[in-house]
Design a protein around this motif. Structure first.
Motif, PDB file in Angstrom:
ATOM      1  N   THR A 180       0.562  -1.864   0.041  1.00 38.12           N
ATOM      2  CA  THR A 180      -0.002   0.027   0.279  1.00 38.12           C
ATOM      3  C   THR A 180       0.325   1.520  -0.153  1.00 38.12           C
ATOM      4  O   THR A 180       0.371   1.890  -0.664  1.00 38.12           O
ATOM      5  CB  THR A 180      -0.645  -0.116   1.002  1.00 38.12           C
ATOM      6  N   LYS A 181       2.225   1.235   0.651  1.00 37.80           N
ATOM      7  CA  LYS A 181       3.339   2.590   0.615  1.00 37.80           C
ATOM      8  C   LYS A 181       3.551   2.424  -0.514  1.00 37.80           C
ATOM      9  O   LYS A 181       4.107   3.412  -0.693  1.00 37.80           O
ATOM     10  CB  LYS A 181       3.461   2.489   1.767  1.00 37.80           C
ATOM     11  N   THR A 182       4.715   1.017  -0.944  1.00 38.66           N
ATOM     12  CA  THR A 182       5.545   1.484  -1.567  1.00 38.66           C
ATOM     13  C   THR A 182       5.242   1.189  -2.770  1.00 38.66           C
ATOM     14  O   THR A 182       4.361   0.947  -3.869  1.00 38.66           O
ATOM     15  CB  THR A 182       6.318  -0.143  -1.054  1.00 38.66           C
ATOM     16  N   ASP A 212       6.332  -2.740   2.021  1.00 38.14           N
ATOM     17  CA  ASP A 212       5.516  -1.569   3.332  1.00 38.14           C
ATOM     18  C   ASP A 212       6.670  -1.942   4.665  1.00 38.14           C
ATOM     19  O   ASP A 212       6.622  -0.433   4.752  1.00 38.14           O
ATOM     20  CB  ASP A 212       4.243  -1.658   3.310  1.00 38.14           C
TER      21      ASP A 212
END
Lengths: 387, 210
Positions: free
Chosen positions: A74-76, A149
């Motif tokens: 979700t973040k990378t 992440d």
């Protein structure tokens, strides 16, 4: 893709291997931009760390660009330039939640290979034998990074690839070693070893407020680099280290001793010869000269911080630790814990890890790079490979 | 030429052929000894106990442990001993363990769900190669650790009286399989995935040409 593989004791080759791919939903695939030699690789290459398998891809210290992202990342972001700590955390287990990332319970696919010897397994690490997870290493064009992440840290603008590279392992290992010492302003810290980790431990101890840092090695260029970082130096082939440390601290000994050498320590005298013979005969895995010396040198009630990699050692002076009341702290590095503050030091110019690079070469030349590194030829401290 | 081929000199080659020959000669006899001779789980069964602490609450874990898919997820690995789990019904499956010498131990296993504190029991149906039964229990762990998962498994030595000679290795092997399964269960519960080396790049399938 091309990769450096281990084909047996002291037998390396750059070969074509299958591409790294997404396997689990939290994985990413990274295009490796920089990857470097580490002293602990030499223990694997020499066959002192069991469970390496023919064909394993080596390398655990690296940074690169994200080129593929798993379905639950979700973040990378694809395209991000990131640095990745060598030990793989999950961010969900008790150990990761308590910043003990290299003790992560969820990233070693082969826990049964470690548990019989160690009781409980460590986290997985890239390119460092099957007991430590068996993951393919970073000396390759691409690498799979699990739990992205938790493990990918964006490299800020202005931080070069090579500055970021060493935040993967050498800097956090040294930084953690200094942090273990609970340094009070003005403390004297002695550091055995002026390789990448030792040099970063010295710099970190100074950043944390040490009054004096005393670096111990035998290679002139490494000692010179230690001095350039602000350390005083001792050449153990020219001086009696224990006596010198005693004299220079008014007979007390250093407040903390950091051991950044590991199982293939060099040394002098009959104890060193004894270790060398027993190790060559595979009757012990460790040449423990540096660690024994650090234990004896440390002041009463001081801290011994062990960063070198060890297996099984003869003649370990436990009685000295007990009778002097030393606090022993050690770990494989918890890079995820220290990454934000390390990046801040680099961005603000207090720390430049790229000084470790003495040689830069294409991945195709990695066999030659490791030969230079192992024999410390041509003033080699670290070789940065560019895949 | 693969690195394996490059490294194999005449001595290695001869040893490899001897090993293959021994395997071919012994395997059928050994397979006959173990096939259908499991007996039942009695007083001579090997007891294996393993435990792990998982950072999830008991109810959530119980739900996961009751899942019919779980045994396949935990036991089928590309990294460890070869075990395959094929469903044969809503609460039953066929487990096949591939052991040394390529031996196959086949058991039809029936599972039974229970309350949160004991969410799963299972047993092998009579007539298989590996008679065993097991139970999973949950206990609260202290402070912020979550829940303790305890596994207790009894395994009858295969191959009748002969198999009883191998109780020690059987206990070690069953304990290792159980521990690995618990660790995989923990990873699945805490992270939603199981660590694996599937498709792991290596020079074991390599070419030296660029």
């Amino acid at each position: 893709m091309r990769a450096l593989v281990w084909n047996g004791v002291n037998d390396l080759a750059v070969e074509t291997v299958p591409d790294a791919t997404i396997v689990n939903p939290h994985d990413i695939v990274l295009k490796v931009l920089r990857t470097t030699t580490c002293g602990s690789d030499l223990h694997v290459i020499s066959g002192y760390i069991p469970s390496a398998r023919q064909g394993d891809v080596l390398g655990h210290e690296f940074m690169g660009e994200v080129v593929e992202v798993g379905s639950e990342v979700t973040k990378t972001r694809k395209g991000a330039r990131v640095v990745v700590p060598s030990f793989i955390g999950c961010s969900k287990c008790w150990y990761c939640e308590h910043d003990l990332w290299s003790a992560c319970d969820n990233t070693n696919p082969n826990p049964e290979l470690q548990a019989p010897e160690m009781g409980y397994p460590t986290a997985g690490i890239y390119g460092y034998t099957h007991a430590f997870g068996g993951y393919a290493g970073s000396h390759a064009e691409y690498i799979r990074v699990p739990h992205a992440d938790a493990n990918c840290f964006t490299v800020p603008e202005g931080v070069t690839d090579e500055q970021a590279l060493y935040l993967s392992d050498a800097v956090p290992t040294g930084y953690m070693g200094a942090d273990f010492c609970d340094i009070a302003p003005g403390d004297t810290v002695a550091v055995w070893g002026c390789g990448g980790v030792g040099l970063m431990a010295q710099k970190s101890a100074l950043l944390m407020g040490a009054g004096r840092v005393i670096a111990i090695d035998r290679i002139p260029e490494r000692l010179a680099l230690a001095r350039s970082l602000g350390a005083e130096t001792l050449d153990y082939t020219q001086t009696d280290v224990l006596e010198e440390l005693k004299q220079t601290t008014g007979g007390r000994g250093p407040d903390a001793c950091i051991e950044a050498v590991g199982m293939e320590a060099h040394g002098t005298g009959p104890q060193y010869a004894y270790d060398k013979v027993k190790q060559a005969l595979r009757l012990e895995t460790d040449r423990g000269q540096a660690l024994r010396e650090a234990i004896i040198a440390c002041r009463k009630g001081g801290v011994l911080s062990v960063l070198g990699v060890y297996g099984l050692m003869d003649k370990f002076p436990m009685g000295v630790i007990m009778n002097k009341g030393l606090t022993v702290r050690s770990a494989q590095q918890h890079g995820q814990r220290y990454m934000p503050e390390m990046l801040e030091h680099v961005v603000e110019g207090r720390l430049d890890p790229s000084i470790l690079t003495t040689h830069r070469m294409p991945l195709e030349d990695a066999v030659r790079g490791y030969a230079l590194f192992k024999e410390k030829q041509d003033a080699c401290i670290r070789v940065a490979f560019v895949p | 030429m693969s690195p394996q081929e490059q490294d194999h000199g005449p001595v290695h080659g001869a040893l490899g052929k001897a090993e293959d020959g021994l395997r071919k000669a012994v395997a059928p006899v050994a397979q006959r000894l173990v096939s259908g001779r499991a007996g039942s789980v009695g007083d001579d069964a090997v007891l294996v106990r393993q435990a792990i602490t998982i950072g999830r609450d008991a109810e959530e874990l119980a739900q996961l442990l009751r899942s019919p898919e779980l045994a396949r997820q935990l036991l089928t690995t590309s990294d460890g001993p070869e075990i395959s789990v094929e469903p044969t019904g809503p609460d039953s499956a066929r487990w096949t363990v591939t052991g040394p010498l390529g031996l196959h131990l086949v058991s039809d296993v029936r599972r039974e769900s229970g309350p949160t504190e004991e969410p799963l029991r299972w047993h092998a149906e009579p007539g298989g190669d590996l008679a065993h039964e097991g139970v999973l229990r949950l206990k609260p762990a202290r402070e912020d650790w979550g829940t303790e998962l305890h596994a207790e498994i009894r395994v009858a030595p295969p191959a009748g009286p002969l198999g009883r000679l191998g109780r020690g290795p059987l206990q070690t092997a069953a304990g290792a399989v159980a521990m690995k399964a618990l660790r995989r269960c923990k990873s699945l519960a805490e992270t939603g995935e199981v660590p694996t080396l599937r498709d792991n790049p290596s020079g074991r399938t390599t070419t030296t040409e660029s």
